[in-house]
Each structure stands twice: as structure tokens, then as C-alpha cells.
Design a protein around this motif. Structure first.
Motif, short mmCIF file in Angstrom:
data_model
loop_
_atom_site.label_atom_id
_atom_site.label_comp_id
_atom_site.label_asym_id
_atom_site.label_seq_id
_atom_site.Cartn_x
_atom_site.Cartn_y
_atom_site.Cartn_z
N TYR A 1 -3.14 -0.48 -2.94
CA TYR A 1 -4.06 -0.32 -1.30
C TYR A 1 -3.50 0.45 -0.61
N ALA A 2 -1.82 0.63 -0.19
CA ALA A 2 -1.59 1.58 0.55
C ALA A 2 -1.40 2.66 0.59
N PRO A 3 -1.96 3.32 1.98
CA PRO A 3 -2.28 4.98 2.38
C PRO A 3 -0.38 5.34 1.72
N VAL A 4 -0.35 6.32 1.51
CA VAL A 4 0.97 7.21 1.70
C VAL A 4 0.67 8.93 1.99
N LEU A 5 1.60 8.87 3.09
CA LEU A 5 1.84 10.08 4.00
C LEU A 5 3.29 11.11 4.02
N THR A 6 3.04 11.67 3.38
CA THR A 6 4.50 13.13 3.44
C THR A 6 4.59 13.24 5.19
N ILE A 7 5.68 13.13 5.84
CA ILE A 7 5.73 13.38 6.80
C ILE A 7 8.27 13.80 7.28
N SER A 8 7.47 13.95 8.92
CA SER A 8 9.11 14.37 8.77
C SER A 8 9.45 14.16 10.53
N ALA A 9 10.00 13.10 10.37
CA ALA A 9 10.25 12.10 11.82
C ALA A 9 11.19 13.30 12.42
N LEU B 199 6.48 9.01 3.50
CA LEU B 199 7.77 9.49 2.40
C LEU B 199 8.15 10.64 3.26
N ASN B 200 9.56 10.44 4.15
CA ASN B 200 10.09 10.49 5.15
C ASN B 200 11.28 11.66 4.94
N LYS B 201 11.31 12.93 5.43
CA LYS B 201 12.39 14.28 4.97
C LYS B 201 11.94 14.84 4.51
#
Length: 438
Positions: free
Chosen positions: A321-329, A292-294
């Protein structure tokens, strides 16, 4: 080396979907559908005479008729020129040559791509005279074919495979990552961040017309291959809709990767196209991480994060089954968390369960699943065994295979995952018939 892509173009009702179905029928069981997500499948793996390739039916991307039919088929042609290794320009032998056929043929030939001009709806040698209508196209060869009956089909396929670039699978030993997602979710920014300053370029792959360039990045000394980073950076001036064809543009990378990094826009939420691209990853049996970008553009709070993760889980219900990450590229937030997850997923994909452990889980399956009778006869589950890795695949042997429905397979998968995890990767359950001994 990427698997070649064959694109079928042509105006409406010339038989594109019929030809697509004939070419891909031998491979139709390779990729399973995900109900409610990817029922309008417009691409499939195919094989002919030992040559493997991907076929794209452009007609399937237009479920609603366009007011401007010529603009629609022109968009198909431009897409084919940009993405295909071989293009089949399908013409209608019953209706004859029309102006749009001439314009599209001229556009395709001017591209320098490999183009096969096939005249459809010619059901036998007595109809070959219909080819005369198409001589004004000025192409070197017109191939008569009937997608419906199969007349001329072998000749068409022999011509097709003779034009395909070589494909021999991958020889790179590094873990292979594909960065995929719909346009403008931040894929290129993420790739730039992953590569950093120490960028290593792998030479352009031979046998492809798309200038596919792979890049190598490193994390604490371990190297990873980022697939087709040139394709991510290339801005489309082609004149066709990126939104419409984003899924197909991701196919090559997904087909080649070990783990797909599915980039989502946290500010706009998950939409149908996100589901479609994730569905391709699942159907190809690849590992997956949802990014989950931005995140930097949102008001950061525990409540916001929890709501975002819940939305991702709800909308991506078919890949729990897919892990979820919150990120900011762009701000490089939590980017380094990707690599340990990739390593763990690759390990899970290669995991093979010892028979004794699997048998203990099987006893739980038998005790927790109530099977209905099948045609008045009791259904027995005999045993389960792991038959493959990458993705992990299991065969359940029963006395009546037709009695085991998708709901039963999902329950079996749930039990297997509760015992053995398989985090980040699809699990395949196959049902096999085993006759009771008398």
C-alpha cells in the motif's frame, strides 16, 4: 510527548527475555508480527497501573554469542544510557555477583539515568538472602524478583512506573512526520532539505532525557511537524553499534507519527534492516511513504527507475500500500512531491466507509471467497463493518472465527482496497464470532 522507553540490560542468561515477556504479555496482541520480517521482536508496548511505555530487551539483539561477552553487555549498557528513560539492570541471584555486573552497574549509575537494580531468580522470601551477594554494588535498593514465577514482580513494577516520565499523548495539531531508516541513508540531509531556511524549532519536550526536539516545516502555507530532528542529527560517539540498534532508535518517532517517511538508499538496495524498520511502521499501524534516496548517484533512465521500483515492491512485499518515490535529498529532487502524498495518506487514514457501500463490497467478498468447512460445519460470513480509523480497521463477523485464516484476511483486504483504496496506510481485519440464530 514521547512514550517512555524502558531498557532491560544484563549479562547473558540472567533472565532478560523472561522478564521482558512477563512485562509485555498484557500488550502482546497490540502489535502483530509480520512473518519472515520481524519475528525476532525485541520491543513491545506495555502498560502497568495505567502507565504506558515501551520495553526493549537488549538480549534479543544478540542472536549469536559474542567472543567478548563483556564488550557485548557494555554495548547494551551504553545503548540504554543513550536511549532509555528507565533502565532495569537485571542480575542473576543464583550465580551471584561477577565482575562484569560491577562494571556495568558503575557505568549505569555514573550516567545519571534512572536505574533499577533487580536480582532475578529469587523464587520466594526464603531466597532473599541471595541479595547479600550484591551489596558490594553500592546501590540504594536491590529488588528481589522471579521473572519466571512472578515473585516480587508487583514491587518491581510499582518501582518502575514511579520512575517513568509523564506521557499524555500528542497535543500538536499539525500532521506529524517521522523520518526513519537505517544509518547513512540520508535522513539528516532530507530533514535539512524539508526544513529549508525557514526553520522553526519546537521547544524540547518535557519528561524525556534525550533532548528530543521537534521541528516545524511549511509547504505552501501548510505546516508539518518533523519528529525528533535532534535525534537524527546526533552523531553517535556512544561506543555502541548504530546498525544494531537503529530500529529501536526509530521506535519513539514511529509511535508518535501519522506518516513515516522511510528513507532507503537507492545505490545499495534494500536490506534486512530496511525491512525491519518498515515492519515497525506497519505494526504500529502508521502511514508510510518509501523514499529511494540518492537517485542523483545512479544512471538515470526509465529502465533503472522501473527496476528500482520493482525491487522496492518485491522487498517490501508486506506493505504494498505504500507509495514509492525516487528522490535526491541533497539535490532537492522530487522532495515537494512528499507533501501532497502525506496529505492524501492522512485523509485515507481518517476515511470511514458508509455501511451501504461496504455491504456492496461484502457481497463481492462472499462470492469470491470459498470457505472450508470447520469441524464438519459450513462457515458463513455474516457481515463486515468498519470499527476504527487511523488505521482503518474492519470487523468481519462469521459463525466460526477459527476457520478464517490469514490468506482469507489478505483477500478481504485486497477487495476492500480495490474499492476504497486506503493508499499509504495499513488496513486491519479482525475476525469476530457471531453465532447463527436458531
Amino acid at each position: 510527548m514521547p512514550k517512555p522507553i524502558v531498557v532491560i540490560v544484563g549479562r547473558p542468561n540472567v533472565g532478560k527475555s523472561t522478564l521482558f515477556n512477563r512485562i509485555t504479555e498484557s500488550a502482546s496482541a497490540i502489535i502483530e508480527d509480520i512473518p519472515g520480517v520481524t519475528r525476532d521482536r525485541n520491543y513491545r508496548d506495555a502498560e502497568w497501573d495505567g502507565k504506558h511505555f515501551i520495553v526493549v530487551d537488549t538480549g534479543g539483539f544478540y542472536p549469536e554469542p559474542s567472543d567478548d561477552i563483556f564488550a557485548q553487555i557494555r554495548e547494551q549498557a551504553l545503548f540504554a544510557i543513550d536511549e532509555a528513560d528507565v533502565i532495569i539492570h537485571l542480575l542473576d541471584g543464583k550465580q551471584g555477583l561477577v565482575p562484569s555486573d560491577v562494571e556495568i552497574s558503575r557505568t549505569l549509575r555514573a550516567s545519571g539515568k534512572k536505574v533499577i537494580s533487580a536480582v532475578n531468580k529469587i523464587d520466594g522470601p526464603t531466597r532473599d538472602d541471595r541479595l547479600y551477594d550484591f551489596y558490594p554494588l553500592g546501590v540504594e535498593e536491590l529488588i528481589p524478583v522471579s521473572a519466571a514465577t512472578g515473585y516480587g514482580y508487583d514491587d518491581l513494577m510499582e518501582k518502575l512506573v514511579s520512575l517513568l516520565p509523564p506521557y499524555a499523548g500528542e497535543s500538536v495539531e499539525y500532521p506529524k512526520l517521522a523520518v526513519v531508516g537505517r544509518p547513512n541513508v540520508g535522513k539528516s540531509t532530507l530533514v535539512n532539505t524539508l526544513l529549508g531556511k525557514k526553520r522553526m524549532i519546537v521547544s524540547p519536550l518535557p519528561g524525556t532525557t534525550r533532548d528530543a526536539i521537534d521541528s516545524v516545516c511549511a509547504h505552501y502555507g501548510k505546516k508539518y511537524l518533523l519528529i525528533d530532528t535532534a535525534g537524527l542529527r546526533r552523531k553517535s560517539a556512544s561506543g555502541y553499534s548504530l546498525e544494531r540498534f537503529a530500529a529501536v532508535r526509530a521506535i519513539r518517532s514511529i509511535e508518535r507519527c501519522d506518516v513515516a517517511l522511510i528513507v532507503l538508499d537507492a545505490t545499495s538496495g534494500i536490506v534486512d534492516q530496511d525491512q525491519r524498520i518498515a515492519g515497525i511502521v506497519d505494526r504500529y499501524g502508521k502511514g508510510a511513504i518509501l523514499l529511494l534516496n540518492k537517485w542523483d548517484l545512479l544512471q538515470k533512465s526509465e529502465e533503472t527507475r522501473d527496476a528500482l521500483l520493482e525491487s522496492a515492491r518485491r522487498n517490501m512485499w508486506f506493505m504494498p500500500y505504500a507509495p514509492v518515490l525516487t528522490i535526491s535529498a541533497i539535490e532537492k529532487k522530487r522532495i515537494t512531491k512528499i507533501f501532497p502524498l502525506v496529505d492524501a495518506i492522512i485523509s485515507e487514514r481518517k476515511k470511514r466507509i458508509p455501511t451501504a457501500e461496504l455491504n456492496r463490497a461484502f457481497e463481492e467478498m462472499r462470492s469470491s471467497i470459498t470457505m472450508p468447512s470447520y469441524r464438519g460445519k459450513p462457515v458463513k460470513m455474516h457481515f463486515v463493518t468498519q470499527v476504527a480509523t487511523e488505521p482503518p480497521s474492519f470487523a468481519l463477523f462469521v459463525n466460526h472465527a477459527g476457520a478464517v485464516k490469514d490468506i482469507h484476511k489478505r483477500h478481504i483486504e485486497k477487495i476492500i482496497r480495490s474499492r476504497f483504496s486506503f493508499m499509504g496506510t495499513p488496513v486491519r481485519i479482525f475476525i469476530r464470532q457471531k453465532t447463527d440464530r436458531k
